[in-house]
Design an enzyme around this catalytic site. Structure first.
Site, PDB file in Angstrom:
ATOM      1  N   ARG A  64       0.830  -1.208   0.000  1.00  7.49           N
ATOM      2  CA  ARG A  64       0.000   0.000   0.000  1.00  7.49           C
ATOM      3  C   ARG A  64       0.869   1.264   0.000  1.00  7.49           C
ATOM      4  O   ARG A  64       0.527   2.266  -0.623  1.00  7.49           O
ATOM      5  CB  ARG A  64      -0.918  -0.025   1.226  1.00  7.49           C
ATOM      6  CG  ARG A  64      -1.909   1.119   1.265  1.00  7.49           C
ATOM      7  CD  ARG A  64      -2.939   0.893   2.357  1.00  7.49           C
ATOM      8  NE  ARG A  64      -3.895   1.976   2.417  1.00  7.49           N
ATOM      9  CZ  ARG A  64      -4.170   2.672   3.527  1.00  7.49           C
ATOM     10  NH1 ARG A  64      -3.565   2.375   4.663  1.00  7.49           N
ATOM     11  NH2 ARG A  64      -5.057   3.637   3.486  1.00  7.49           N
ATOM     12  N   HIS A  68       0.478   4.455  -2.479  1.00  6.89           N
ATOM     13  CA  HIS A  68       0.238   5.821  -1.978  1.00  6.89           C
ATOM     14  C   HIS A  68       1.392   6.760  -2.326  1.00  6.89           C
ATOM     15  O   HIS A  68       1.201   7.959  -2.449  1.00  6.89           O
ATOM     16  CB  HIS A  68      -0.016   5.801  -0.464  1.00  6.89           C
ATOM     17  CG  HIS A  68      -1.409   5.359  -0.129  1.00  6.89           C
ATOM     18  ND1 HIS A  68      -2.107   5.815   0.959  1.00  6.89           N
ATOM     19  CD2 HIS A  68      -2.251   4.500  -0.759  1.00  6.89           C
ATOM     20  CE1 HIS A  68      -3.310   5.252   0.992  1.00  6.89           C
ATOM     21  NE2 HIS A  68      -3.412   4.438  -0.043  1.00  6.89           N
ATOM     22  N   ASN A  96      -3.382   8.510   5.066  1.00  9.43           N
ATOM     23  CA  ASN A  96      -2.115   7.788   5.228  1.00  9.43           C
ATOM     24  C   ASN A  96      -1.824   7.363   6.666  1.00  9.43           C
ATOM     25  O   ASN A  96      -0.808   6.728   6.923  1.00  9.43           O
ATOM     26  CB  ASN A  96      -0.947   8.658   4.734  1.00  9.43           C
ATOM     27  CG  ASN A  96      -0.817   8.621   3.221  1.00  9.43           C
ATOM     28  OD1 ASN A  96      -1.252   7.659   2.585  1.00  9.43           O
ATOM     29  ND2 ASN A  96      -0.237   9.656   2.648  1.00  9.43           N
ATOM     30  N   HIS A 193      -5.879  -5.660  -2.752  1.00  7.05           N
ATOM     31  CA  HIS A 193      -6.671  -5.880  -1.537  1.00  7.05           C
ATOM     32  C   HIS A 193      -6.802  -7.361  -1.195  1.00  7.05           C
ATOM     33  O   HIS A 193      -7.565  -7.720  -0.312  1.00  7.05           O
ATOM     34  CB  HIS A 193      -8.041  -5.209  -1.666  1.00  7.05           C
ATOM     35  CG  HIS A 193      -7.960  -3.720  -1.569  1.00  7.05           C
ATOM     36  ND1 HIS A 193      -9.041  -2.885  -1.724  1.00  7.05           N
ATOM     37  CD2 HIS A 193      -6.906  -2.893  -1.308  1.00  7.05           C
ATOM     38  CE1 HIS A 193      -8.650  -1.628  -1.585  1.00  7.05           C
ATOM     39  NE2 HIS A 193      -7.361  -1.603  -1.350  1.00  7.05           N
TER      40      HIS A 193
HETATM   41  C1  HEM Z   1      -8.877   1.401  -6.248  1.00 10.88           C
HETATM   42  C2  HEM Z   1      -8.772   2.342  -5.360  1.00 10.88           C
HETATM   43  C3  HEM Z   1      -8.367   2.064  -3.938  1.00 10.88           C
HETATM   44  C4  HEM Z   1      -9.000   2.513  -2.836  1.00 10.88           C
HETATM   45  C5  HEM Z   1     -10.236   3.405  -2.802  1.00 10.88           C
HETATM   46  C6  HEM Z   1      -8.297   1.971  -1.700  1.00 10.88           C
HETATM   47  C7  HEM Z   1      -8.627   2.227  -0.389  1.00 10.88           C
HETATM   48  C8  HEM Z   1      -8.098   1.538   0.680  1.00 10.88           C
HETATM   49  C9  HEM Z   1      -8.543   1.693   2.041  1.00 10.88           C
HETATM   50  C10 HEM Z   1      -9.610   2.655   2.530  1.00 10.88           C
HETATM   51  C11 HEM Z   1      -7.839   0.820   2.791  1.00 10.88           C
HETATM   52  C12 HEM Z   1      -7.989   0.594   4.301  1.00 10.88           C
HETATM   53  C13 HEM Z   1      -7.284   1.682   5.070  1.00 10.88           C
HETATM   54  C14 HEM Z   1      -7.664   1.656   6.519  1.00 10.88           C
HETATM   55  O1  HEM Z   1      -8.838   1.523   6.821  1.00 10.88           O
HETATM   56  O2  HEM Z   1      -6.751   1.778   7.351  1.00 10.88           O
HETATM   57  C15 HEM Z   1      -6.930   0.121   1.930  1.00 10.88           C
HETATM   58  C16 HEM Z   1      -6.056  -0.835   2.329  1.00 10.88           C
HETATM   59  C17 HEM Z   1      -5.134  -1.424   1.499  1.00 10.88           C
HETATM   60  N1  HEM Z   1      -4.901  -1.102   0.187  1.00 10.88           N
HETATM   61 FE1  HEM Z   1      -6.107   0.030  -0.982  1.00 10.88          FE
HETATM   62  N2  HEM Z   1      -7.256   1.224  -2.143  1.00 10.88           N
HETATM   63  C18 HEM Z   1      -7.251   1.247  -3.500  1.00 10.88           C
HETATM   64  C19 HEM Z   1      -6.325   0.668  -4.328  1.00 10.88           C
HETATM   65  C20 HEM Z   1      -5.229  -0.036  -3.879  1.00 10.88           C
HETATM   66  C21 HEM Z   1      -4.135  -0.448  -4.711  1.00 10.88           C
HETATM   67  C22 HEM Z   1      -3.983  -0.120  -6.187  1.00 10.88           C
HETATM   68  C23 HEM Z   1      -3.277  -1.151  -3.918  1.00 10.88           C
HETATM   69  C24 HEM Z   1      -1.984  -1.787  -4.281  1.00 10.88           C
HETATM   70  C25 HEM Z   1      -1.686  -2.261  -5.457  1.00 10.88           C
HETATM   71  C26 HEM Z   1      -3.838  -1.175  -2.596  1.00 10.88           C
HETATM   72  C27 HEM Z   1      -3.309  -1.830  -1.521  1.00 10.88           C
HETATM   73  C28 HEM Z   1      -3.885  -1.861  -0.272  1.00 10.88           C
HETATM   74  C29 HEM Z   1      -3.432  -2.756   0.792  1.00 10.88           C
HETATM   75  C30 HEM Z   1      -2.360  -3.802   0.683  1.00 10.88           C
HETATM   76  C31 HEM Z   1      -4.203  -2.464   1.905  1.00 10.88           C
HETATM   77  C32 HEM Z   1      -4.110  -3.085   3.292  1.00 10.88           C
HETATM   78  C33 HEM Z   1      -3.148  -2.265   4.122  1.00 10.88           C
HETATM   79  C34 HEM Z   1      -2.838  -2.807   5.499  1.00 10.88           C
HETATM   80  O3  HEM Z   1      -3.297  -3.881   5.881  1.00 10.88           O
HETATM   81  O4  HEM Z   1      -2.079  -2.113   6.206  1.00 10.88           O
HETATM   82  N3  HEM Z   1      -5.001  -0.460  -2.608  1.00 10.88           N
HETATM   83  N4  HEM Z   1      -7.106   0.580   0.652  1.00 10.88           N
END
Ligand code: HEM
Length: 322
Positions: A64, A68, A96, A193
């Site tokens: 992530r 970002h 973030n 995800h």
């Molecule tokens: C398509 C649009 C995307 C949105 C709207 C989005 C939004 C989010 C949100 C809201 C979270 C949870 C944050 C939290 O509640 O603390 C999250 C987690 C995550 N996102 Fe996305 N994301 C997107 C695309 C991506 C992309 C492109 C990747 C990587 C290629 C990615 C990788 C991750 C990962 C690995 C997590 C888990 C992080 C953790 O466990 O610490 N996301 N994302």
């Protein structure tokens, strides 16, 4: 050497197919550190592997972090910069605050600086760490070109460029297309995800007062909604896995979305829009296809607005501009 040449060629062809800007490809190269810091990739890999052995959940954090970094001011390590008295940096934006893995990047940077000072950028370390984390978690291995320079700007207001979890597919398609991504890339990247968790604050919009006629988002599996409502009673910071195998890089995320168990609005919406739905089905059925498309989309993501030459620097401490 020959192998790398072929890989480079393959990459360029792949990127041309997907419409990436070739100017960025020229500047970076697979052998960028071959002479000045040949062990850089090994230092990052070892550091990541060691960190993930202690805490497998960090794979998600590192993936992530790269996303970002790239979506705000390009892949330039700007997400790593600490706020100062006069500047609130990207990392202090609400979007973030739950980013994780900064200490892994610091550790890799420290090892590399001891070996070859002032050569390897923090932006490249973030890109390598994400790649190594994906592989460690069972995902595909892929080669990425190096040579990104570190940016000097990191401002909280720029994080407006990060997609919000409440966006629908049409908005996501539009936002991602600004960076040259196709609809297919968007769905493949959303497969990120497959790792990690989200806090209740990121999906509570789906659980109550959804609209005038529904309390709960009707696109959410009702059994799942009942469980989530209960879990989230313990507060906004409670975390829930984004799919059933949160530490394994696999295609379970797409199966979840198919069965109305995508956690965020931005996940489930991909099954409601006819332009994205077919790709969810394709990746749910064929993990190898997901892996292939994810690899090429990640390489492409790693090239967003890359800084070259004097546009950037090699930061000595990833948290502080030189
Ligand atoms: C398509 C649009 C995307 C949105 C709207 C989005 C939004 C989010 C949100 C809201 C979270 C949870 C944050 C939290 O509640 O603390 C999250 C987690 C995550 N996102 Fe996305 N994301 C997107 C695309 C991506 C992309 C492109 C990747 C990587 C290629 C990615 C990788 C991750 C990962 C690995 C997590 C888990 C992080 C953790 O466990 O610490 N996301 N994302």
């Amino acid at each position: 050497m020959f192998f790398h040449y072929i890989l480079n060629l393959f990459l360029v062809i792949e990127l041309m197919k997907h419409g990436a800007k070739l100017t960025s490809v020229h500047a970076l190269s697979m052998q960028y550190y071959a002479i000045q810091c040949p062990l850089a990739e090994m230092f990052v890999k070892n550091t990541v592997n060691q960190a993930l052995q202690n805490d497998p959940t960090l794979a998600a954090g590192l993936l992530r972090m790269h996303f970002h970094d790239c979506f705000v001011e390009g892949c330039d390590g700007s997400v790593l910069i600490d706020s100062t008295k006069n500047n609130t940096a990207e990392k202090d934006s609400p979007a973030n605050l739950s980013l994780r893995g900064y200490e892994v990047i610091d550790k890799a940077k420290e090892l590399i600086e001891n070996q070859c000072p002032g050569v390897v950028s923090c932006a490249d370390i973030v890109a390598m760490a994400a790649r190594d984390a994906v592989f460690w978690a069972g995902g595909p291995v892929y080669d990425i070109p190096m040579g990104r320079k570190d940016g000097r700007r990191s401002r909280i207001e720029d994080t407006i460029n990060l997609p919000a979890p409440i966006l629908n597919a049409t908005s996501l398609i539009k936002m991602f297309s600004k960076h040259g991504f196709t609809v297919q890339d968007l769905v493949a990247l959303s497969g990120g995800h497959t790792l990690g968790v989200a806090r209740c604050s990121s999906f509570k919009n789906r659980l109550s007062n959804f609209d005038a006629t529904h309390n709960v988002d009707p696109s959410m599996n009702s059994r799942m909604a009942t469980i989530l409502i209960k879990q989230c009673q313990n507060g906004d910071d409670v975390t829930v896995a984004l799919d059933q195998t949160k530490n394994s890089f696999d295609n379970a995320y797409f199966n979840a979305v198919q069965s109305s168990a995508g956690l965020l609005t931005s996940d489930q919406t991909l099954y409601m829009n006819p332009r994205t739905r077919g790709w969810i089905d394709a990746y749910a059925m064929n993990q190898a296809r997901f892996f292939l498309d994810f690899q090429s989309a990640m390489v492409k993501m790693g090239l967003i607005d890359v800084k070259e030459g004097n546009d950037g620097e090699i930061r000595l401490d990833c948290r502080v501009v030189n």
